[in-house]
Design a protein around this motif. Structure first.
Motif, PDB file in Angstrom:
ATOM      1  N   ASP A   1       3.703   0.836  11.689  1.00 55.51           N
ATOM      2  CA  ASP A   1       3.498   1.396  10.348  1.00 55.51           C
ATOM      3  C   ASP A   1       4.796   1.366   9.541  1.00 55.51           C
ATOM      4  N   ASP A   2       5.918   1.697  10.183  1.00 56.40           N
ATOM      5  CA  ASP A   2       7.221   1.639   9.511  1.00 56.40           C
ATOM      6  C   ASP A   2       7.562   0.200   9.115  1.00 56.40           C
ATOM      7  N   PHE A   3       7.279  -0.736  10.003  1.00 57.92           N
ATOM      8  CA  PHE A   3       7.539  -2.149   9.738  1.00 57.92           C
ATOM      9  C   PHE A   3       6.753  -2.619   8.510  1.00 57.92           C
ATOM     10  N   VAL A   4       5.470  -2.275   8.449  1.00 59.14           N
ATOM     11  CA  VAL A   4       4.632  -2.663   7.312  1.00 59.14           C
ATOM     12  C   VAL A   4       5.154  -2.007   6.031  1.00 59.14           C
ATOM     13  N   ALA A   5       5.555  -0.757   6.116  1.00 57.18           N
ATOM     14  CA  ALA A   5       6.122  -0.076   4.936  1.00 57.18           C
ATOM     15  C   ALA A   5       7.410  -0.769   4.484  1.00 57.18           C
ATOM     16  N   ASP A   6       8.231  -1.177   5.443  1.00 56.09           N
ATOM     17  CA  ASP A   6       9.464  -1.902   5.105  1.00 56.09           C
ATOM     18  C   ASP A   6       9.142  -3.230   4.420  1.00 56.09           C
ATOM     19  N   LEU A   7       8.151  -3.953   4.936  1.00 53.83           N
ATOM     20  CA  LEU A   7       7.742  -5.216   4.309  1.00 53.83           C
ATOM     21  C   LEU A   7       7.292  -4.981   2.871  1.00 53.83           C
ATOM     22  N   ARG A   8       6.473  -3.966   2.672  1.00 57.40           N
ATOM     23  CA  ARG A   8       6.015  -3.643   1.318  1.00 57.40           C
ATOM     24  C   ARG A   8       7.193  -3.328   0.406  1.00 57.40           C
ATOM     25  N   ALA A   9       8.158  -2.565   0.925  1.00 55.16           N
ATOM     26  CA  ALA A   9       9.320  -2.189   0.115  1.00 55.16           C
ATOM     27  C   ALA A   9      10.135  -3.415  -0.294  1.00 55.16           C
ATOM     28  N   VAL A  10      10.132  -4.439   0.519  1.00 57.44           N
ATOM     29  CA  VAL A  10      10.858  -5.667   0.195  1.00 57.44           C
ATOM     30  C   VAL A  10      10.038  -6.544  -0.757  1.00 57.44           C
ATOM     31  N   ILE A  11       8.746  -6.668  -0.511  1.00 53.30           N
ATOM     32  CA  ILE A  11       7.908  -7.606  -1.259  1.00 53.30           C
ATOM     33  C   ILE A  11       7.481  -7.073  -2.627  1.00 53.30           C
ATOM     34  N   GLU A  12       6.998  -5.847  -2.692  1.00 53.31           N
ATOM     35  CA  GLU A  12       6.363  -5.351  -3.912  1.00 53.31           C
ATOM     36  C   GLU A  12       7.238  -5.432  -5.166  1.00 53.31           C
ATOM     37  N   PRO A  13       8.521  -5.066  -5.119  1.00 50.98           N
ATOM     38  CA  PRO A  13       9.319  -5.188  -6.355  1.00 50.98           C
ATOM     39  C   PRO A  13       9.426  -6.632  -6.840  1.00 50.98           C
TER      40      PRO A  13
END
Length: 175
Positions: A139-151
């Motif tokens: 879950d942390d990994f997916v959140a980290d990916l989102r934090a990198v990709i979404e902006p």
């Protein structure tokens, strides 16, 4: 027609993916991006997406006696939610994944067909990693990916910017 069967048709999926990162497109521009799809086929699938609310007409104008529509993707309607995904059978998931992977193969084929490909210059890559993670770490990994990709998804087209496709697959190992 269920949302999954609507979205997981190869042509309709390509239509949706063509809008990603582009905002509004006229029907003519969409046709240029999907030049290998016959016009009648493209318009039939666009109409299905319009009827389902996945695409929306935001403008219409007369061009040489015909009406040209400007369309926009309604992102919230263009992906399956957790409930819809949970309701799919194993066979429906196999079909959905096959359509997704076939789309990736088509994207690579169209890139390679240009004839001037340079994977290093164009920053093309594909690889697989294996990581041993608890559910919480995942879950942390997916959140980290989102934090990198979404902006980066919010960046507008501009000088030096090139539309790049980022795809990912997450799944546990079969054993």
């Amino acid at each position: 027609m269920t949302l999954s069967s609507l979205l997981l048709h190869p042509v309709r999926l390509r239509v949706v993916q063509t809008f990603l990162g582009r905002g509004e497109l006229t029907t003519a521009a969409l046709g240029r991006h999907l030049a290998d799809v016959p016009s009648a086929t493209l318009y039939r699938h666009v109409n299905a997406l319009l009827e389902a609310g996945v695409l929306e007409v935001v403008d219409e104008r007369k061009v040489r006696g015909a009406v040209e529509r400007t369309l926009v993707l309604r992102t919230a309607r263009a992906s399956l939610g957790p409930d819809e995904a949970a309701a799919m059978t194993a066979e429906e998931h196999r079909r959905a994944f096959a359509v997704f992977v076939a789309g990736l193969i088509g994207d690579l084929d169209r890139y390679l067909a240009r004839g001037d490909q340079d994977l290093a210059r164009d920053r093309v890559g594909y690889r697989q990693y294996a990581a041993h993670l608890t559910d919480e770490e995942m879950d942390d990994f997916v959140a980290d990916l989102r934090a990198v990709i979404e902006p980066r998804l919010e960046l507008a087209p501009g000088p030096g910017r090139r539309r790049r496709l980022v795809s990912h697959v997450l799944m546990p190992d079969a054993d």
